[in-house]
Design a protein around this motif. Structure first.
Motif, short mmCIF file in Angstrom:
data_model
loop_
_atom_site.label_atom_id
_atom_site.label_comp_id
_atom_site.label_asym_id
_atom_site.label_seq_id
_atom_site.Cartn_x
_atom_site.Cartn_y
_atom_site.Cartn_z
N ILE A 151 12.12 -8.11 8.14
CA ILE A 151 13.53 -7.89 7.78
C ILE A 151 13.72 -6.47 7.26
O ILE A 151 14.68 -5.79 7.60
CB ILE A 151 14.00 -8.93 6.75
N PHE A 152 12.78 -6.01 6.42
CA PHE A 152 12.91 -4.64 5.90
C PHE A 152 12.85 -3.63 7.05
O PHE A 152 13.68 -2.73 7.15
CB PHE A 152 11.78 -4.35 4.90
N SER A 212 3.70 -14.07 -4.77
CA SER A 212 3.20 -13.02 -3.88
C SER A 212 4.13 -11.83 -3.84
O SER A 212 5.34 -11.98 -3.80
CB SER A 212 3.05 -13.56 -2.45
N HIS A 213 3.50 -10.66 -3.83
CA HIS A 213 4.25 -9.44 -3.53
C HIS A 213 4.28 -9.27 -2.02
O HIS A 213 3.44 -9.82 -1.30
CB HIS A 213 3.56 -8.23 -4.15
N VAL A 214 5.23 -8.50 -1.54
CA VAL A 214 5.33 -8.25 -0.10
C VAL A 214 4.99 -6.80 0.14
O VAL A 214 5.59 -5.90 -0.46
CB VAL A 214 6.75 -8.56 0.41
N ARG A 215 4.04 -6.58 1.00
CA ARG A 215 3.64 -5.22 1.35
C ARG A 215 4.38 -4.80 2.61
O ARG A 215 4.39 -5.52 3.61
CB ARG A 215 2.13 -5.19 1.58
N ILE A 216 5.01 -3.60 2.53
CA ILE A 216 5.79 -3.11 3.67
C ILE A 216 4.89 -2.31 4.62
O ILE A 216 4.89 -2.49 5.82
CB ILE A 216 6.95 -2.22 3.18
N LYS A 217 4.14 -1.38 4.06
CA LYS A 217 3.23 -0.56 4.89
C LYS A 217 1.90 -0.40 4.16
O LYS A 217 1.90 -0.24 2.94
CB LYS A 217 3.85 0.82 5.14
N GLU A 227 18.68 -2.94 -5.88
CA GLU A 227 18.18 -1.56 -5.89
C GLU A 227 17.28 -1.23 -4.71
O GLU A 227 16.92 -0.06 -4.53
CB GLU A 227 17.39 -1.31 -7.17
N LEU A 228 16.86 -2.21 -3.94
CA LEU A 228 15.83 -2.02 -2.91
C LEU A 228 14.72 -1.12 -3.43
O LEU A 228 14.49 -0.01 -2.94
CB LEU A 228 16.42 -1.44 -1.63
N PRO A 229 14.00 -1.57 -4.45
CA PRO A 229 12.92 -0.74 -4.99
C PRO A 229 11.67 -0.87 -4.13
O PRO A 229 11.37 -1.94 -3.60
CB PRO A 229 12.68 -1.36 -6.38
N LEU A 230 10.98 0.23 -3.97
CA LEU A 230 9.70 0.22 -3.26
C LEU A 230 8.66 0.87 -4.18
O LEU A 230 8.95 1.86 -4.85
CB LEU A 230 9.80 1.01 -1.95
N SER A 231 7.48 0.29 -4.19
CA SER A 231 6.45 0.78 -5.09
C SER A 231 5.33 1.41 -4.29
O SER A 231 4.84 0.79 -3.32
CB SER A 231 5.94 -0.40 -5.92
N VAL A 232 4.94 2.63 -4.64
CA VAL A 232 3.81 3.31 -4.00
C VAL A 232 2.57 3.03 -4.85
O VAL A 232 2.51 3.42 -6.02
CB VAL A 232 4.05 4.83 -3.90
N MET A 233 1.62 2.33 -4.25
CA MET A 233 0.40 2.00 -4.98
C MET A 233 -0.79 2.67 -4.30
O MET A 233 -0.76 2.91 -3.09
CB MET A 233 0.21 0.48 -5.00
N PRO A 234 -1.84 3.02 -5.00
CA PRO A 234 -2.11 2.66 -6.40
C PRO A 234 -1.52 3.62 -7.43
O PRO A 234 -1.81 3.52 -8.62
CB PRO A 234 -3.65 2.72 -6.46
N HIS A 235 -0.65 4.58 -6.99
CA HIS A 235 -0.13 5.59 -7.91
C HIS A 235 0.96 5.05 -8.82
O HIS A 235 1.34 5.70 -9.79
CB HIS A 235 0.42 6.78 -7.12
N ASN A 236 1.51 3.88 -8.49
CA ASN A 236 2.54 3.26 -9.32
C ASN A 236 3.78 4.16 -9.44
O ASN A 236 4.25 4.45 -10.54
CB ASN A 236 1.97 2.95 -10.71
#
Lengths: 269, 140
Positions: free
Chosen positions: A62-63, A264-269, A119-128
């Motif tokens: 969906i994203f 569960s978290h959802v991973r986009i990429k 907000e459609l937040p996206l998180s860049v990990m592992p940099h947070n």
């Protein structure tokens, strides 16, 4: 008398052997019961895994289909490309529709999508590092790292109309910031500078048609009055397992009768 | 003069003791047989779990390869024939917002009676529409 003793010895030996066999039988019985319980549990875990993995996959699709945000990930950078403001109605509609569809079919599943729609937040990990919108569909993108653990930030924007003025009012520091603004008829301006992300810095294009604000380690990109195509790139040292996903657990599965729950978290990429 | 039961030569005590032991052995062997039954049935549980996992893997592969997106019975059947082990039967049902009817793909028209049937489901998206795929799998 001797024959009596032999008989007794024989009987006691037989009793002892019988007790050993009985003990083995009880042991095997308990072991088999325990095995059956473990196998039933494994079957339940498989059911939960199927549900969870399929929900994550669908939310990711969906994203990718509806959010109109292009995400590129490498081991040394993450880039986000989108229009600002973003046309969010399609994404919000599909997410809401999917949530209703899933929860109507299965009472054990609940999707927590309220923050995503807001907000459609996206998180860049592992940099947070959080990349989000102050009200998705609005005019502001916010990059909020937990700490400045990246090397550079690059912002490219194609704005409507000509680029007529570029004002860079920044506080000098150690973070590399590259800004390139492109308008109609080949007009543009750009600058590469070292900024202090914790001090107030303003970059204004065309008298606030497009602005970048920096303060307290937070970067705001704002497109006022018009639409801009914005590419935001975060660069860091080569890192393993760089990924982008929703920061909060979206998928909630609860089989209380089996005493199994999963978030569960959802991973986009 | 003591009365001898059954006219035994070696006395009544030893006889009854040996009889008692024999009964105990019979009980023990009986318990062993029962325990063996439960062990056998737990082995069945392992086979049942394996069956469920096979069904789950098949559906996951169909989803991840985009075969379900086609919503075409023949396409799904072709792919299924290469994935399904020969000793299983399977029924797959697809339904959702993409169609008012349920798409059914099956290797045998009737579910087995008196046999264990493994089942599961996944959510999926086909051409932007939400859907559910359910499977039932049983041994031939």
């Amino acid at each position: 008398m001797v024959k009596m003793k032999k008989g007794l010895l024989f009987s006691f030996t037989l009793i002892f052997l019988a007790l050993v066999i009985l003990s083995l039988a009880i042991l095997m019985f308990h072991n088999s019961l325990s095995t059956k319980e473990r196998l039933s549990e494994l079957g339940s875990f498989d059911v939960v895994y199927d549900l969870d993995s399929s929900l994550q996959k669908s939310l990711r699709e969906i994203f990718l289909e509806e959010a109109d945000i292009i995400v590129n990930v490498s081991n040394s950078s993450v880039a986000f490309e989108e229009n600002l403001p973003n046309n969010e109605s399609s994404f919000a509609g599909e997410m809401g529709s999917f949530k209703n569809f899933v929860e109507a079919d299965d009472e054990h599943v609940w999707l927590d999508i309220s923050d995503v729609l807001e907000e459609l937040p996206l998180s860049v990990m592992p940099h947070n590092i959080t990349y989000k919108h102050l009200s998705f569909g609005g005019d502001t993108i916010r990059i909020a790292p937990k700490e400045i653990n990246f090397n550079a930030l690059s912002i490219f924007a194609r704005i409507e109309g000509n680029v007529t003025s570029c004002d860079f009012d920044t506080e000098s520091g150690g973070l590399s910031l590259n800004v390139e603004i492109v308008g109609d008829y080949g007009t543009s301006c750009s600058n590469s500078m070292l900024v202090n992300p914790y001090e107030d810095s303003d970059i204004e294009i065309n008298q606030n048609q497009f602005t970048i604000y920096i303060d307290d380690g937070i970067f705001d990109i704002i497109s006022n009055k018009s639409t801009a195509r914005v590419i935001t790139k975060i660069l860091f040292n080569a890192t393993k397992n760089v990924n982008v996903g929703y920061p909060d657990a979206l998928v909630h599965i609860d089989f209380s009768e089996l005493k199994i729950a999963k978030r569960s978290h959802v991973r986009i990429k | 003069m003591k009365t001898r039961f059954y006219h035994l030569n070696y006395g009544n005590k030893a006889f009854f003791l040996a009889l008692d032991v024999a009964l105990a052995v019979i009980v023990a062997v009986g318990l062993l047989v029962i325990a063996n039954y439960y062990v056998g049935s737990s082995e069945n549980k392992l086979a049942e779990l394996q069956m469920i996992r096979t069904g789950s893997d098949i559906i996951t592969v169909l989803d991840n390869k985009g075969v379900l997106d086609s919503l075409d019975e023949e396409t799904i059947k072709d792919e299924l024939s290469s994935l399904l082990p020969p000793y299983y039967n399977i029924r797959i049902q697809l339904y959702g917002a993409f169609s008012s009817e349920t798409i059914i793909i099956e290797t045998e028209s009737e579910l087995a009676e008196g046999k264990f049937i493994g089942s599961g489901k996944r959510f999926f998206r086909a051409n932007g529409e939400n859907g559910i795929v359910k499977y039932q799998i049983w041994s031939k």
